[in-house]
Design an enzyme around this catalytic site. Structure first.
Site, PDB file in Angstrom:
ATOM      1  N   ASP A 138       0.905  -1.319   0.107  1.00  0.00           N
ATOM      2  CA  ASP A 138      -0.174  -0.053   0.016  1.00  0.00           C
ATOM      3  C   ASP A 138       0.706   1.226  -0.123  1.00  0.00           C
ATOM      4  OD1 ASP A 138      -2.504   1.585   0.108  1.00  0.00           O
ATOM      5  OD2 ASP A 138      -2.147   1.536   2.376  1.00  0.00           O
ATOM      6  N   GLU A 382       3.067  -8.507   7.133  1.00  0.00           N
ATOM      7  CA  GLU A 382       2.047  -9.151   6.641  1.00  0.00           C
ATOM      8  C   GLU A 382       2.096  -9.962   5.470  1.00  0.00           C
ATOM      9  OE1 GLU A 382      -1.585  -6.760   6.459  1.00  0.00           O
ATOM     10  OE2 GLU A 382      -0.951  -5.568   8.078  1.00  0.00           O
ATOM     11  N   TYR A 435      -7.135  -3.255  12.386  1.00  0.00           N
ATOM     12  CA  TYR A 435      -7.753  -2.084  11.747  1.00  0.00           C
ATOM     13  C   TYR A 435      -9.236  -2.303  12.210  1.00  0.00           C
ATOM     14  CZ  TYR A 435      -3.433  -0.267   9.700  1.00  0.00           C
ATOM     15  OH  TYR A 435      -2.114   0.088   9.569  1.00  0.00           O
ATOM     16  N   GLU A 471       0.597  -1.731  14.181  1.00  0.00           N
ATOM     17  CA  GLU A 471      -0.272  -0.806  13.425  1.00  0.00           C
ATOM     18  C   GLU A 471      -1.754  -0.596  13.849  1.00  0.00           C
ATOM     19  OE1 GLU A 471      -0.311  -1.514   9.101  1.00  0.00           O
ATOM     20  OE2 GLU A 471       1.678  -2.071   9.188  1.00  0.00           O
TER      21      GLU A 471
HETATM   22  C1  GCB Z   1      -1.623  -2.456   6.522  1.00  0.00           C
HETATM   23  C2  GCB Z   1      -0.024  -2.162   5.944  1.00  0.00           C
HETATM   24  C3  GCB Z   1       0.243  -0.950   5.521  1.00  0.00           C
HETATM   25  C4  GCB Z   1      -1.068  -0.229   5.003  1.00  0.00           C
HETATM   26  C5  GCB Z   1      -2.243  -0.126   6.062  1.00  0.00           C
HETATM   27  C6  GCB Z   1      -3.666   0.257   5.482  1.00  0.00           C
HETATM   28  O1  GCB Z   1      -1.765  -3.293   7.373  1.00  0.00           O
HETATM   29  O2  GCB Z   1       0.827  -2.863   6.555  1.00  0.00           O
HETATM   30  O3  GCB Z   1       1.016  -0.684   4.460  1.00  0.00           O
HETATM   31  O4  GCB Z   1      -1.171   1.093   4.387  1.00  0.00           O
HETATM   32  O5  GCB Z   1      -2.451  -1.432   6.318  1.00  0.00           O
HETATM   33  O6  GCB Z   1      -3.756   1.767   5.739  1.00  0.00           O
HETATM   34  O7  GCB Z   1      -4.145  -0.167   4.919  1.00  0.00           O
END
Ligand code: GCB
Length: 586
Positions: A138, A382, A435, A471
């Site tokens: 990403d 990941e 997330y 994260e």
């Molecule tokens: C993740 C990735 C990261 C992305 C992020 C997102 O898990 O490691 O590279 O930018 O999520 O914002 O989706």
């Protein structure tokens, strides 16, 4: 013959320097060329002088010629490489040196990061020969010569490498060294360890040894001590004879005396529990893309210190050495990550990828092994670690990493199901990304706490290893407001953080040893319907202005710093350290 030629700065990504959309999304070969005049003194005596060309990083596959002769090739961005060019430049009468670099940004299933070229053959929809490059990570695949290219000299007998590890017990600090010399077997080596002020505190000689420092000033992380990032300077002097002349090679290596240990529930720096309250970053900015920019680097460090961040992860690739130097000097703790990101397909786990992955870990460790700021290696972000071949693959990468550097723990960043994660059994620390209320249960802030709690309990029960939330976050468009909080507003961004924080506060008393926000700043990605001119999970905008979430985090990080049992009593809430003297000449 070469096609259009344009002026191209180095360092910089080439993608966004013109108005040409084809250059922005270009995939294939680009060529750089420059002529430089070398000092005559470099060329006169081939028996005593060695001339080296060093590239800080170039993305992705690079071939270099000097005066039309190929001198090296290198696979992989983000890491340096060099070539001894003495024979070529010392052969001719002229001092002019023509450096030609061919660089190809094509990613394949076996590169790190991987990618795939997709040909679209339906001529009713696409022009003949049309193809796109697909990636499963990403961030935008910026390309170009991203870091400085330098020419330097050494004597023909020279210090090729130094490895330093440190320890301390009671009031004695120990600096163990190993020096590798190239060019001859006849030489003498002497070493002096100096304090910041220049006073010699220990001396040694020979290629292997141990220096003892009485009452050492330890290297401490920012906010863990009133004098963080203390560095000694190890001066290594080599004397040799060549071509009837005496040669001297002198190298000065900054050394921080500190230890790192991991228990089942703690991360210890110098024997004291360390809690990572930090960020994930990217090398990313308007116009220059991933090109090194001193002003941006200094701004970012000032923001980190304003925020009260004591650490970052080099998501998702090794950062410039200039950045790492400042981490050492300021006491910013680093989880140093290799460019293994977006490994989502079966074919990313074959022998070819594995062999390259091992080489990348070797290059990364060779570059950063002596840095006190680097407390852990991260071998991937990941990957599809639930796939069967990932088990052998990551077992091998982690074992290799530990064999080269037994002095540091190793991690692997997961988001896969805890029960099917083939990396987790081999690491020292579990890093998990999640997330909640964003990609899952979008808009439902009310489920975050329950889901996060379950996440931590499952991972800990299964592996009994300390966990970092590596994260978490949400996108917000700066200036977009809505109350009650709705996705993409600054209010929603804040609310997600606060929900996560309430769970961190319970679990950090048990086995959670850190929290790293995704992301420090908004950054560019490939174009997609879920991306609005890039990923907007930054707590700062891409131009480094704070969003509302930055103030939430700043409040929290300074409170964490002050609460921590090991914080020095003089550190006050919102006290912002400014170094009296800058350690680097920018
Ligand atoms: C993740 C990735 C990261 C992305 C992020 C997102 O898990 O490691 O590279 O930018 O999520 O914002 O989706």
């Amino acid at each position: 013959q070469s096609g259009p030629v344009i002026d191209m700065p180095v360092p910089a990504s080439f993608n966004e320097l013109t108005q040409d959309p084809n250059l922005r999304q270009y995939v294939g070969w680009v060529w750089y060329e420059r002529e430089v005049l070398l000092p005559r003194s470099w060329l006169l005596n081939a028996l005593t002088t060695r001339v080296v060309l060093r590239v800080g990083s170039a993305h992705y596959y690079t071939i270099v010629w000097v005066n039309g002769v190929q001198v090296t090739e290198h696979e992989g961005g983000h890491l340096p490489f060099e070539a001894d060019i003495s024979r070529i430049v010392q052969a001719g009468p002229g001092a002019l040196c023509r450096i030609t670099v061919a660089l190809n940004n094509t990613l394949t299933p076996h590169t790190l990061p991987p990618g795939a070229i997709q040909f679209l053959a339906d001529e009713s929809k696409y022009p003949k020969g049309y193809f796109v490059q697909n990636t499963k990570f990403d961030f935008f695949n910026y390309a170009g010569i991203h870091r400085p290219v330098v020419l330097y000299t050494t004597p023909t007998v020279y210090i090729d490498d130094i490895t330093v590890t440190t320890a301390w017990t009671g009031n004695i600090g120990v600096v163990r060294y190993q020096v590798l010399v190239a060019g001859s077997t006849h030489y003498s080596l002497s070493l002096s360890l100096r304090e910041k002020e220049g006073k010699v505190v220990a001396t040694g000689n020979g290629t292997v040894g141990e220096l003892k420092v009485v009452d050492p000033k330890l290297w401490w992380p920012y906010l863990m001590h009133e004098n963080p990032g203390y560095l000694y300077y190890l001066e290594v002097t080599l004397l040799a004879q060549a071509g009837g002349e005496s040669l001297e090679d002198l190298y000065t290596l900054p050394v921080g005396i500190r230890t790192v240990h991991v228990t089942r529930s703690q991360f210890l720096i110098n024997g004291k529990p360390f809690y990572f309250h930090g960020v994930n970053k990217h090398e990313d900015a308007d116009i220059r893309g991933k090109g090194l920019d001193w002003s941006l680097i200094v701004k970012d460090f000032n923001l980190l210190r304003w925020l009260g961040a004591n650490s970052f992860r080099t998501s998702h690739y090794p950062y410039a050495e200039e950045i790492m130097d400042l981490c050492d000097a300021y006491g910013i703790v680093v989880i140093d990550e290799c460019p293994a990101v977006g490994m989502r397909d079966q074919e990313n786990f074959g022998n070819k990828s594995l062999a390259h992955h091992l080489t990348v870990m070797e290059e990364l460790i060779r570059r950063d092994k002596n840095r006190p700021s680097v407390v852990m290696w991260s071998v991937a972000n990941e990957p599809a670690s639930e796939l069967t071949p990932a088990a052998y693959y990551f077992k091998t990468v982690i074992a290799h990493t530990k064999a080269i550097d037994p002095s540091r723990p190793v991690t692997f960043v997961s988001n896969a199901n805890y029960a099917h994660d083939h990396g987790a059994p081999y690491v020292d620390v579990i890093c998990v990304n999640s997330y909640f209320s964003w990609y899952h249960d979008s808009g439902h802030l009310e489920v975050i706490q329950l889901q996060l709690n379950t996440q931590f309990e499952n991972w800990y029960e299964t592996y009994q290893k300390p966990i970092i939330q590596s994260e978490y976050g949400a996108d917000s468009i700066a200036g977009l407001h809505n109350d009650p909080p709705l996705m993409f507003s600054e209010e929603y961004h804040k609310a997600v953080l606060q929900k996560y924080h309430s769970v961190f506060d319970k679990k950090r008393k048990e086995y959670v040893i850190g929290e790293l926000i995704w992301n420090f700043a908004d950054f560019m990605t490939a174009q997609a319907v879920i991306r609005v001119l890039g990923n907007k999970k930054g707590i700062f905008t891409r131009q480094r202005q704070p969003k509302a979430a930055a103030f939430i985090l700043r409040d929290r990080y300074w409170k964490l710093a002050n609460e921590s049992s090991c914080i020095h009593p003089t550190v006050k809430y919102y006290n912002f350290y400014v170094l009296k003297e800058s350690p680097f000449p920018f």
